[in-house]
Design a protein around this motif. Structure first.
Motif, PDB file in Angstrom:
ATOM      1  N   ASP A   1      43.660 -60.645  47.749  1.00  0.00           N
ATOM      2  CA  ASP A   1      43.788 -59.283  48.272  1.00  0.00           C
ATOM      3  C   ASP A   1      42.927 -59.154  49.520  1.00  0.00           C
ATOM      4  O   ASP A   1      41.755 -59.534  49.519  1.00  0.00           O
ATOM      5  CB  ASP A   1      43.348 -58.262  47.223  1.00  0.00           C
ATOM      6  CG  ASP A   1      44.354 -58.165  46.089  1.00  0.00           C
ATOM      7  OD1 ASP A   1      45.544 -58.440  46.330  1.00  0.00           O
ATOM      8  OD2 ASP A   1      43.945 -57.829  44.972  1.00  0.00           O
ATOM      9  N   THR A   2      43.528 -58.628  50.604  1.00  0.00           N
ATOM     10  CA  THR A   2      42.851 -58.637  51.901  1.00  0.00           C
ATOM     11  C   THR A   2      42.974 -57.277  52.570  1.00  0.00           C
ATOM     12  O   THR A   2      44.004 -56.616  52.483  1.00  0.00           O
ATOM     13  CB  THR A   2      43.486 -59.712  52.817  1.00  0.00           C
ATOM     14  OG1 THR A   2      43.327 -60.991  52.200  1.00  0.00           O
ATOM     15  CG2 THR A   2      42.836 -59.744  54.190  1.00  0.00           C
ATOM     16  N   VAL A   3      41.892 -56.865  53.243  1.00  0.00           N
ATOM     17  CA  VAL A   3      41.935 -55.647  54.042  1.00  0.00           C
ATOM     18  C   VAL A   3      41.395 -55.990  55.429  1.00  0.00           C
ATOM     19  O   VAL A   3      40.419 -56.716  55.551  1.00  0.00           O
ATOM     20  CB  VAL A   3      41.126 -54.503  53.388  1.00  0.00           C
ATOM     21  CG1 VAL A   3      39.686 -54.893  53.119  1.00  0.00           C
ATOM     22  CG2 VAL A   3      41.160 -53.243  54.237  1.00  0.00           C
ATOM     23  N   GLN A   4      42.062 -55.491  56.460  1.00  0.00           N
ATOM     24  CA  GLN A   4      41.600 -55.742  57.821  1.00  0.00           C
ATOM     25  C   GLN A   4      41.099 -54.412  58.371  1.00  0.00           C
ATOM     26  O   GLN A   4      41.789 -53.410  58.305  1.00  0.00           O
ATOM     27  CB  GLN A   4      42.750 -56.308  58.659  1.00  0.00           C
ATOM     28  CG  GLN A   4      42.292 -57.069  59.893  1.00  0.00           C
ATOM     29  CD  GLN A   4      42.217 -56.183  61.105  1.00  0.00           C
ATOM     30  OE1 GLN A   4      43.195 -55.561  61.463  1.00  0.00           O
ATOM     31  NE2 GLN A   4      41.053 -56.106  61.709  1.00  0.00           N
ATOM     32  N   THR A   5      39.871 -54.404  58.883  1.00  0.00           N
ATOM     33  CA  THR A   5      39.200 -53.135  59.189  1.00  0.00           C
ATOM     34  C   THR A   5      39.044 -52.936  60.697  1.00  0.00           C
ATOM     35  O   THR A   5      39.432 -53.780  61.486  1.00  0.00           O
ATOM     36  CB  THR A   5      37.802 -53.087  58.544  1.00  0.00           C
ATOM     37  OG1 THR A   5      36.902 -53.859  59.339  1.00  0.00           O
ATOM     38  CG2 THR A   5      37.816 -53.625  57.128  1.00  0.00           C
TER      39      THR A   5
END
Ligand SMILES: Cc1ncc(C[n+]2csc(CCOP(=O)(O)OP(=O)(O)O)c2C)c(N)n1
Ligand code: SF4
Length: 250
Positions: free
Chosen positions: A65-69
């Motif tokens: 699971d990945t989030v790009q900020t």
């Protein structure tokens, strides 16, 4: 990394080419992180966050699971996720611009609050993605797009010593280290200890990795390694800066 059932065939491949320039250090740091995730068996629990900067090119690097900020905001985003889901292993990945310039206050705040996240920072002495401007970690005298005569430390200060700063403001149960892409076995031990610090719920963990940006340094392979191994280490001392005390046997 383990395969996920029912994924399209192209995504099921265990590896795919990365998007970094040839010789870039990001790929080495991330491969080392991936090995640690696999060996610790935490793939299903990891939430990976990447910053703006060349670190963002890792947004589809891992099968986690990945989030790009936003630029510099990966540390607070992962802090928020960790507080909402303490069972997750939250990893914030960024460059030295993201961590020590625009995101420096977030790093200081998360470290001094001893947030139970892991921050992994690739230090390549410049703003890579935007074309090689001077960063807080640019070495004295180093030429960049915005310091064409070499960094003048009387005007701009000395290179930021990230791990030393984090070690100074965290409680004793944090883990803080500086590794290098020139010694991936050691870097792997450090990243593993950082993740174990979070897995054990002990405290904040931070690893800076001395990295390479041959595109903006305008170096060939030989000069790139010389810069990482000989020039950077004059200012950035590799090693563990803070290790949580061993738990006593009950
Ligand atoms: C709020 C904000 N400010 C500035 C930028 C422009 N910007 C994009 S990447 C970057 C610097 C990246 O350098 P670093 O964080 O060291 O990562 P690298 O690319 O070297 O890995 C900057 C200033 C932006 N995208 N957003
Ligand atoms: S610009 Fe530098 S940091 Fe960015 S991908 Fe290319 S070599 Fe890596």
């Amino acid at each position: 990394m383990a395969l996920v059932p029912n994924m399209p065939q192209v995504w099921r491949q265990e590896t795919k080419p990365h998007k970094f320039c040839p010789g870039c250090g990001h790929g080495l740091v991330l491969k080392t992180l991936g090995e640690c995730i696999d060996e610790l068996g935490i793939q299903d629990r990891v939430i990976f966050g990447c910053d703006i900067g060349c670190s963002l090119l890792s947004y589809d690097f891992f099968n986690v699971d990945t989030v790009q900020t936003h630029h510099g905001r990966t540390t607070p985003v992962l802090t928020g996720i960790k507080r909402a889901r303490p069972d997750r292993i939250c990893i914030a990945y960024m460059g030295d611009g993201g961590g020590y310039a625009i995101g420096s206050q977030h790093l200081v705040n998360a470290a001094s609050r001893n947030e139970k996240i892991t921050v992994l920072l690739a230090n390549n002495c410049n703003y890579g993605m935007t074309g090689g401007q001077m960063a807080p970690t640019t070495l004295p005298g180093m030429k960049t797009e915005t310091s064409p005569y070499g960094r003048d430390v009387e005007q701009t200060g000395n290179p930021t010593q990230g791990p030393e700063m984090v070690a100074a403001i965290t409680p004793e149960n944090a883990y803080v280290a500086r590794g290098t892409i020139a010694n991936l076995r050691q870097l792997k031990r450090m990243i593993k200890k950082a993740l174990e610090t979070q897995i054990n719920g002990v405290g904040f963990s931070f690893v800076e990795a001395l990295s390479a940006c041959p595109t903006n340094w305008r170096t060939n392979a030989k000069d790139t390694w010389h810069f990482v191994e000989k020039e950077m280490t004059q200012y950035f001392k590799v090693g563990e800066k803070k290790v949580p005390p061993e738990k006593e046997e009950q």
